[in-house]
Design an enzyme around this catalytic site. Structure first.
Site, mmCIF file in Angstrom:
data_model
loop_
_atom_site.group_PDB
_atom_site.id
_atom_site.type_symbol
_atom_site.label_atom_id
_atom_site.label_comp_id
_atom_site.label_asym_id
_atom_site.label_seq_id
_atom_site.Cartn_x
_atom_site.Cartn_y
_atom_site.Cartn_z
ATOM 1 N N GLY A 12 18.490 12.577 1.955
ATOM 2 C CA GLY A 12 17.618 13.538 2.626
ATOM 3 C C GLY A 12 18.334 14.683 3.319
ATOM 4 O O GLY A 12 17.797 15.264 4.272
ATOM 5 N N ARG A 65 2.935 4.147 -13.838
ATOM 6 C CA ARG A 65 3.243 5.477 -13.280
ATOM 7 C C ARG A 65 1.978 6.114 -12.706
ATOM 8 O O ARG A 65 2.010 6.761 -11.669
ATOM 9 C CB ARG A 65 3.828 6.379 -14.370
ATOM 10 N N ILE A 92 9.595 11.032 -11.761
ATOM 11 C CA ILE A 92 8.851 12.048 -12.507
ATOM 12 C C ILE A 92 7.358 11.893 -12.204
ATOM 13 O O ILE A 92 6.825 10.778 -12.236
ATOM 14 C CB ILE A 92 9.120 11.909 -14.019
ATOM 15 N N ASN A 107 10.621 22.224 -5.977
ATOM 16 C CA ASN A 107 11.703 21.254 -6.186
ATOM 17 C C ASN A 107 13.034 21.991 -6.141
ATOM 18 O O ASN A 107 13.099 23.183 -6.460
ATOM 19 C CB ASN A 107 11.545 20.580 -7.559
ATOM 20 N N HIS A 109 16.751 21.568 -7.929
ATOM 21 C CA HIS A 109 17.443 20.838 -8.987
ATOM 22 C C HIS A 109 18.897 21.298 -9.003
ATOM 23 O O HIS A 109 19.161 22.500 -8.954
ATOM 24 C CB HIS A 109 16.764 21.129 -10.332
HETATM 25 N N1 NHR Z 1 7.821 15.957 -11.925
HETATM 26 C C1 NHR Z 1 7.343 16.925 -12.696
HETATM 27 N N2 NHR Z 1 6.176 16.729 -13.306
HETATM 28 N N3 NHR Z 1 7.998 18.097 -12.897
HETATM 29 C C2 NHR Z 1 9.182 18.299 -12.307
HETATM 30 O O1 NHR Z 1 9.785 19.459 -12.498
HETATM 31 C C3 NHR Z 1 9.752 17.294 -11.490
HETATM 32 C C4 NHR Z 1 9.020 16.107 -11.315
HETATM 33 C C5 NHR Z 1 9.535 15.067 -10.539
HETATM 34 C C6 NHR Z 1 10.784 15.181 -9.962
HETATM 35 C C7 NHR Z 1 12.929 16.385 -9.626
HETATM 36 C C8 NHR Z 1 13.901 16.293 -10.824
HETATM 37 C C9 NHR Z 1 15.243 16.915 -10.541
HETATM 38 O O2 NHR Z 1 15.323 17.858 -9.742
HETATM 39 C C10 NHR Z 1 11.538 16.340 -10.172
HETATM 40 C C11 NHR Z 1 11.022 17.410 -10.894
HETATM 41 C C12 NHR Z 1 13.717 12.556 -11.507
HETATM 42 C C13 NHR Z 1 14.039 12.488 -12.852
HETATM 43 C C14 NHR Z 1 14.033 11.164 -13.590
HETATM 44 O O3 NHR Z 1 14.398 11.111 -14.746
HETATM 45 C C15 NHR Z 1 14.328 13.672 -13.506
HETATM 46 C C16 NHR Z 1 14.290 14.881 -12.826
HETATM 47 C C17 NHR Z 1 13.955 14.943 -11.486
HETATM 48 C C18 NHR Z 1 13.680 13.769 -10.825
HETATM 49 N N4 NHR Z 1 13.585 10.072 -12.931
HETATM 50 C C19 NHR Z 1 13.500 8.721 -13.503
HETATM 51 C C20 NHR Z 1 12.040 8.368 -13.808
HETATM 52 O O4 NHR Z 1 11.851 7.517 -14.706
HETATM 53 C C21 NHR Z 1 14.008 7.680 -12.550
HETATM 54 C C22 NHR Z 1 15.448 7.903 -12.183
HETATM 55 C C23 NHR Z 1 15.886 7.111 -10.938
HETATM 56 O O5 NHR Z 1 15.050 6.442 -10.295
HETATM 57 O O6 NHR Z 1 17.069 7.216 -10.604
HETATM 58 O O7 NHR Z 1 11.112 8.847 -13.128
HETATM 59 O O8 NHR Z 1 16.239 16.549 -11.179
HETATM 60 C C1 GAR Z 2 20.526 17.009 -4.261
HETATM 61 O O1 GAR Z 2 21.727 17.457 -4.845
HETATM 62 C C2 GAR Z 2 19.348 17.393 -5.130
HETATM 63 O O2 GAR Z 2 19.477 18.650 -5.737
HETATM 64 C C3 GAR Z 2 19.405 16.324 -6.170
HETATM 65 O O3 GAR Z 2 19.770 15.141 -5.493
HETATM 66 C C4 GAR Z 2 20.450 15.475 -4.285
HETATM 67 C C5 GAR Z 2 19.677 14.929 -3.127
HETATM 68 O O4 GAR Z 2 20.395 15.028 -1.947
HETATM 69 N N1 GAR Z 2 18.136 16.157 -6.792
HETATM 70 C C6 GAR Z 2 17.990 15.576 -7.945
HETATM 71 O O5 GAR Z 2 18.932 15.225 -8.624
HETATM 72 C C7 GAR Z 2 16.560 15.374 -8.351
HETATM 73 N N2 GAR Z 2 16.532 14.657 -9.568
HETATM 74 P P1 GAR Z 2 19.663 14.868 -0.545
HETATM 75 O O6 GAR Z 2 18.832 13.600 -0.612
HETATM 76 O O7 GAR Z 2 20.789 14.722 0.435
HETATM 77 O O8 GAR Z 2 18.837 16.088 -0.319
#
Ligand code: NHR
Ligand code: GAR
Length: 208
Positions: A12, A65, A92, A107, A109
């Protein structure tokens, strides 16, 4: 006064940066709740200590989900947010959830989108031999990491960088650009025109 709800999954640090800048700079906004999908998310403890409301919706406790999205939406709705901020949130979100909050959900990324959507971005950037990396703040749409881009930061990839070194360099810039982008949102400076984000006063949307 805009009401902000922040979703986290772990440390966080981006959430902390947002809470601190919001208070220091007197944004027309307030972080009304921090919600996590894991009860062990360290950021929850920090938010509690600051007197911010917290909630946990564990994805593991849900049968699907869709069920998780439904419970999450219910927890969020209780705080009546104007803006949802994903800050290291790792689940997701389905199309129904996204539709309800479209245009009001951001978000961050840790890559220069559209390069490297999804997971393990720093590892993939290093493996590709990228000489620059960075972070992207974007509006959330149903397609993962493909929503309209609000702001990007660019950092060099240095010889000898490993995943941790690159992640730390990018993270330091996340703490700068995410508060800027969220501030613009709460000040109503952001417009989406033809699927692209523009700043009302033409402010620069890249940090190098
Ligand atoms: N949801 C939507 N619909 N669209 C986006 O752009 C999103 C989203 C949810 C989260 C953050 C994203 C990132 O910044 C985000 C963007 C999780 C995964 C993932 O594969 C991918 C991208 C992001 C967040 N999650 C797995 C899943 O099955 C679990 C992985 C884990 O728990 O470590 O959900 O990167
Ligand atoms: C950050 O680098 C963020 O961009 C990334 O995880 C870290 C969270 O750090 N997000 C993702 O990879 C989303 N899939 P934080 O919890 O200290 O903010």
């Amino acid at each position: 006064m805009k009401r902000i709800v922040i979703l986290i999954s772990g440390r966080g640090s981006n959430m902390q940066a947002l809470v601190e800048r919001c208070a220091e700079q007197g944004w027309p906004a307030r972080v009304v709740a921090v919600i996590a999908n894991r009860s062990d998310a360290a950021g929850l403890r920090w938010a509690e200590a600051r007197g911010i409301a917290t909630a946990v919706v564990e994805h593991k406790a849900q049968p699907s989900r869709e069920a998780f999205d439904f419970e999450l939406a219910r927890a969020i709705d209780a705080f009546e947010p104007d803006l949802l901020v994903l800050a290291g949130f790792m689940r997701i979100l389905g199309p129904d959830f996204v539709r309800r909050h479209e245009g009001r959900m951001l978000n961050i990324h840790p890559s220069l989108l559209p390069a490297f959507p999804g997971l393990h971005t720093h590892r993939r950037a290093l493996a590709a031999g990228c000489k620059a990396a960075g972070a992207t703040v974007h509006f959330v749409t149903a397609e993962l990491d493909h929503g309209p881009i609000v702001m990007q930061s660019v950092v060099p990839v240095r010889p000898g960088d490993d995943e941790a070194a690159l992640a730390a360099r990018v993270l330091a810039t996340e703490h700068q650009i995410y508060p800027l982008a969220v501030r613009w949102f709460v000040e109503d400076k952001l417009r989406i025109e033809g699927g692209l984000v523009v700043h009302a006063d033409g402010a620069s949307q890249v940090l190098i």
